[in-house]
Enzyme design. Structure first.
Site, PDB file in Angstrom:
ATOM      1  N   HIS A 160       9.785 -13.850   5.669  1.00 41.45           N
ATOM      2  CA  HIS A 160       8.992 -13.789   4.197  1.00 41.45           C
ATOM      3  C   HIS A 160       9.112 -15.109   3.721  1.00 41.45           C
ATOM      4  O   HIS A 160      10.180 -15.912   4.208  1.00 41.45           O
ATOM      5  CB  HIS A 160      10.081 -12.891   3.292  1.00 41.45           C
ATOM      6  CG  HIS A 160       9.365 -11.545   3.799  1.00 41.45           C
ATOM      7  ND1 HIS A 160       9.793 -10.612   3.038  1.00 41.45           N
ATOM      8  CD2 HIS A 160       9.187 -10.663   4.577  1.00 41.45           C
ATOM      9  CE1 HIS A 160       9.613  -9.042   2.953  1.00 41.45           C
ATOM     10  NE2 HIS A 160       9.264  -9.368   4.434  1.00 41.45           N
ATOM     11  N   CYS A 162      15.455 -10.360   0.308  1.00 43.61           N
ATOM     12  CA  CYS A 162      15.157 -11.414   0.083  1.00 43.61           C
ATOM     13  C   CYS A 162      15.724 -11.169  -1.436  1.00 43.61           C
ATOM     14  O   CYS A 162      16.561 -12.740  -1.026  1.00 43.61           O
ATOM     15  CB  CYS A 162      13.351 -12.299  -0.296  1.00 43.61           C
ATOM     16  SG  CYS A 162      12.272 -11.904   1.332  1.00 43.61           S
ATOM     17  N   GLU A 219      10.242 -16.659   1.374  1.00 47.45           N
ATOM     18  CA  GLU A 219      11.945 -16.738   0.305  1.00 47.45           C
ATOM     19  C   GLU A 219      12.957 -16.658   1.943  1.00 47.45           C
ATOM     20  O   GLU A 219      13.364 -17.959   1.440  1.00 47.45           O
ATOM     21  CB  GLU A 219      12.416 -15.523  -0.039  1.00 47.45           C
ATOM     22  CG  GLU A 219      11.490 -15.470  -1.549  1.00 47.45           C
ATOM     23  CD  GLU A 219      10.532 -13.876  -1.031  1.00 47.45           C
ATOM     24  OE1 GLU A 219      10.583 -12.960  -2.151  1.00 47.45           O
ATOM     25  OE2 GLU A 219       9.866 -13.925  -0.196  1.00 47.45           O
ATOM     26  N   CYS A 235      11.700  -8.807  -2.654  1.00 48.72           N
ATOM     27  CA  CYS A 235      11.566  -7.421  -2.216  1.00 48.72           C
ATOM     28  C   CYS A 235      13.065  -7.451  -2.250  1.00 48.72           C
ATOM     29  O   CYS A 235      13.776  -8.446  -2.183  1.00 48.72           O
ATOM     30  CB  CYS A 235      11.033  -7.630  -0.693  1.00 48.72           C
ATOM     31  SG  CYS A 235      12.177  -8.377   0.463  1.00 48.72           S
TER      32      CYS A 235
END
Length: 148
Positions: free
Chosen positions: A55, A88, A57, A85
């Protein structure tokens, strides 16, 4: 007045999201800022890397820690186009990031709706450039549906 405000840096994160969009990735972008300087830029790479943890992040946390030479990001700000999410948000807890600023909310899988803990000293700001961030995500999924 400081020209380097939350909107300025969210535009930089949105530029990263556009890069993800162009690669066929879910268009989420992130930047990490330290003392008004961008020290990490990232976007989703889950498809390209075949890695569910890639992801925006997560990529940004790794780059920022590498830049600073340490795992803690207490004096940093994460700007991300979509609410983090659970994974993260959990990673942000361990980095002890000072502030998280996100654009679009994630009503199903966002950390706030799932009650995922973030570090107690982390400040959170939501809704910065929300319309622009949401538009890019909606455009991506509409185009994806039309191709299938």
């Amino acid at each position: 007045m400081n020209p380097f405000d939350d909107t300025y840096f969210m535009k930089k994160a949105l530029h990263e999201a556009e890069k993800a969009f162009d690669k066929g990735e879910v268009p989420v972008g992130a930047v990490i800022v330290f003392k008004d300087q961008i020290i990490a830029r990232a976007h989703n790479l889950t498809e390209m890397l075949n890695d569910v943890t890639a992801h925006a992040e997560m990529q940004a946390f790794t780059a920022a820690a590498d830049f600073l030479g340490g795992k803690y990001l207490k004096d940093c700000v994460l700007y991300v186009t979509l609410e983090p999410c659970q994974m993260c948000a959990g990673a942000s807890y361990w980095t002890q990031i000072g502030k998280i600023v996100y654009g679009a909310s994630e009503p199903k899988l966002g950390f706030s709706v799932l009650n995922t803990k973030i570090h107690p000293k982390t400040n959170v700001v939501s809704g910065v450039l929300e319309e622009e961030c949401s538009f890019l995500l909606k455009k991506f999924f509409i185009e994806k549906r039309n191709l299938n």
